[in-house]
Scaffold this active site. Structure first.
Site, PDB file in Angstrom:
ATOM      1  N   ASP A  92      12.220 -15.577 -14.517  1.00  0.00           N
ATOM      2  CA  ASP A  92      11.472 -15.010 -13.947  1.00  0.00           C
ATOM      3  C   ASP A  92      11.708 -13.450 -13.212  1.00  0.00           C
ATOM      4  OD1 ASP A  92      13.193 -15.986 -12.095  1.00  0.00           O
ATOM      5  OD2 ASP A  92      11.432 -17.800 -11.742  1.00  0.00           O
ATOM      6  N   SER A  93      13.764 -13.573 -12.883  1.00  0.00           N
ATOM      7  CA  SER A  93      14.038 -12.763 -12.129  1.00  0.00           C
ATOM      8  C   SER A  93      13.516 -10.938 -13.258  1.00  0.00           C
ATOM      9  CB  SER A  93      16.063 -12.729 -12.480  1.00  0.00           C
ATOM     10  OG  SER A  93      15.983 -13.139 -14.075  1.00  0.00           O
ATOM     11  N   ASP A 131      11.669 -19.374 -18.470  1.00  0.00           N
ATOM     12  CA  ASP A 131      11.925 -19.157 -16.822  1.00  0.00           C
ATOM     13  C   ASP A 131       9.350 -20.171 -17.204  1.00  0.00           C
ATOM     14  OD1 ASP A 131      13.624 -20.259 -15.460  1.00  0.00           O
ATOM     15  OD2 ASP A 131      14.100 -17.482 -14.941  1.00  0.00           O
ATOM     16  N   LYS A 161      13.015 -23.732 -18.220  1.00  0.00           N
ATOM     17  CA  LYS A 161      13.520 -23.873 -17.484  1.00  0.00           C
ATOM     18  C   LYS A 161      12.910 -23.648 -15.813  1.00  0.00           C
ATOM     19  CE  LYS A 161      16.101 -20.947 -14.965  1.00  0.00           C
ATOM     20  NZ  LYS A 161      15.836 -20.718 -13.834  1.00  0.00           N
ATOM     21  N   GLU A 163      12.146 -24.693 -11.837  1.00  0.00           N
ATOM     22  CA  GLU A 163      12.814 -25.009 -10.279  1.00  0.00           C
ATOM     23  C   GLU A 163      13.015 -26.239  -9.162  1.00  0.00           C
ATOM     24  OE1 GLU A 163      13.364 -21.241  -8.009  1.00  0.00           O
ATOM     25  OE2 GLU A 163      13.488 -19.567  -9.704  1.00  0.00           O
ATOM     26  N   GLU A 231      22.956 -22.852  -8.236  1.00  0.00           N
ATOM     27  CA  GLU A 231      23.034 -21.106  -7.818  1.00  0.00           C
ATOM     28  C   GLU A 231      23.389 -20.888  -6.493  1.00  0.00           C
ATOM     29  OE1 GLU A 231      19.789 -17.214  -7.935  1.00  0.00           O
ATOM     30  OE2 GLU A 231      19.134 -19.734  -8.647  1.00  0.00           O
TER      31      GLU A 231
END
Length: 365
Positions: A92-93, A131, A161, A163, A231
């Site tokens: 999602d970056s 993501d 993925k 978070e 991270e």
């Protein structure tokens, strides 16, 4: 005799069926996987085949570092594929490095799916992980599973993925795994939680925070995650988490003691030199190239050559029309009352001929 005749007919029919089945197997109608790999048991990794969770477990068991890089489109995916990267993360970056936002929050699921599909067409060997974007899995386990299913079915990903380590995130991860979808966890700095964290701030820098990183990673392992991203945490904290877990850790700004590493494609290539990107490029990122400078130089040269008339030269104008056809073309234009167009075609042909005769490269006067 009637019995023997019936048996003979039955055998003949069986032979035909077996022959037909073999034909089907020959054209792979019964499976989308070649026959010799179905239920064949674990095999050594072939560099020309898709990386699987089994391959990652084998690397982790042997202590071989795992490589992961983000990709957002077909060209970047092809580059990762060619380089032999183990895991391709459609992150999602993309919200920041592709769409120009200041955070990862604005990107939608539909936008992420476009990126996923493009990457899936380009990366044939890496394990593909997509993501789950902010706002698509937090409400309930049902929502999380629905989103994950779309990422695999519509995006072409192999895994997802998500978070965070709040109870609702752990529940979501468990539900997705139970739905038959591989899940990668993500702890430490979780960019989707910047509203709570107060910005992009490293985690694990005090006792309570460090313990939380380890406990959250363990909780994600417990519900079935195949790997966890760590991270922006201190290296000793990442080392502790890596030591206690039985699944691989993938570090980003977490030191050298993780099971593998991940970087953002644009960051490691030095792709963007714009002040906006300089503002959000993380301190931990190593630039392995300055691709952005090369791109800027090429674009400036292109602009200058177009402006000066040196591009396109005769060598970049490969398509020809014979003199006879050109004359006929000009005559047809004259009949249509397009004298200026006929004249322009003739002048262009004369200039090209003169340039080629003199060995020149330009097209301007």
């Amino acid at each position: 005799m009637a019995i023997f005749s019936a048996i003979k007919k039955s055998l003949a029919s069986s032979t035909k069926r077996n022959s037909f089945s073999k034909t089907l197997l020959g054209i792979k109608c019964l499976s989308n996987v070649p026959e010799n790999t179905v239920y064949g048991g674990p095999k050594p990794q072939n560099p020309n085949q898709r990386v699987t969770l089994m391959n990652l477990r084998q690397k982790h068991k042997k202590g071989v570092p795992i490589t992961m890089v983000t990709a957002y489109d077909y060209p970047s995916a092809v580059h990762l594929d060619t380089a032999g990267i183990d895991i391709c993360l459609v992150g999602d970056s993309a919200s920041m490095v592709v769409h120009g936002h200041d955070t990862t929050l604005p990107i939608s699921l539909d936008e992420m799916l476009v990126h996923c599909r493009a990457v899936a067409r380009g990366a044939k060997n890496p394990l593909l992980v997509g993501d789950l974007p902010f706002g698509t899995y937090e409400s309930s386990a049902h929502q999380a599973v629905d989103t994950a299913v779309r990422v695999l079915k519509e995006g072409g990903m192999d895994a997802i993925k998500l978070e965070g380590g709040a109870p609702s995130r752990i529940t979501a991860a468990k539900a997705i795994v139970e739905a038959g979808i591989a899940v990668m966890g993500h702890v430490g700095l979780t960019p989707q939680a910047i509203s709570v964290l107060g910005g992009f701030r490293p985690q694990g820098r005090n006792v309570a925070s460090a313990v939380k990183v380890v406990e959250t990673a363990l909780a994600l392992q417990e519900v079935g995650c195949f790997s966890v991203v760590l991270e922006c945490v201190p290296a000793p904290v990442a080392a502790a988490a890596t030591s206690v877990l039985q699944i691989p850790t993938i570090g980003i700004g977490a030191g050298p003691f993780c099971s593998g590493q991940v970087l953002v494609y644009h960051d490691l290539l030095g792709m963007l030199q714009h002040p906006h990107h300089a503002k959000v490029t993380p301190k931990f990122c190593k630039q392995y190239a300055r691709v952005g400078d090369v791109i800027n130089k090429a674009l400036l040269e292109y602009r200058e050559e177009v402006t000066s008339g040196s591009f396109p030269s005769s060598s970049h104008s490969p398509y020809k029309i014979s003199a006879a056809d050109l004359d006929s073309f000009s005559n047809e234009l004259e009949k249509l009352g397009l004298s200026d167009a006929a004249s322009a075609a003739s002048v262009a042909a004369e200039k090209i001929e003169a340039t080629e005769s003199s060995g020149g490269t330009g097209t301007s006067d």
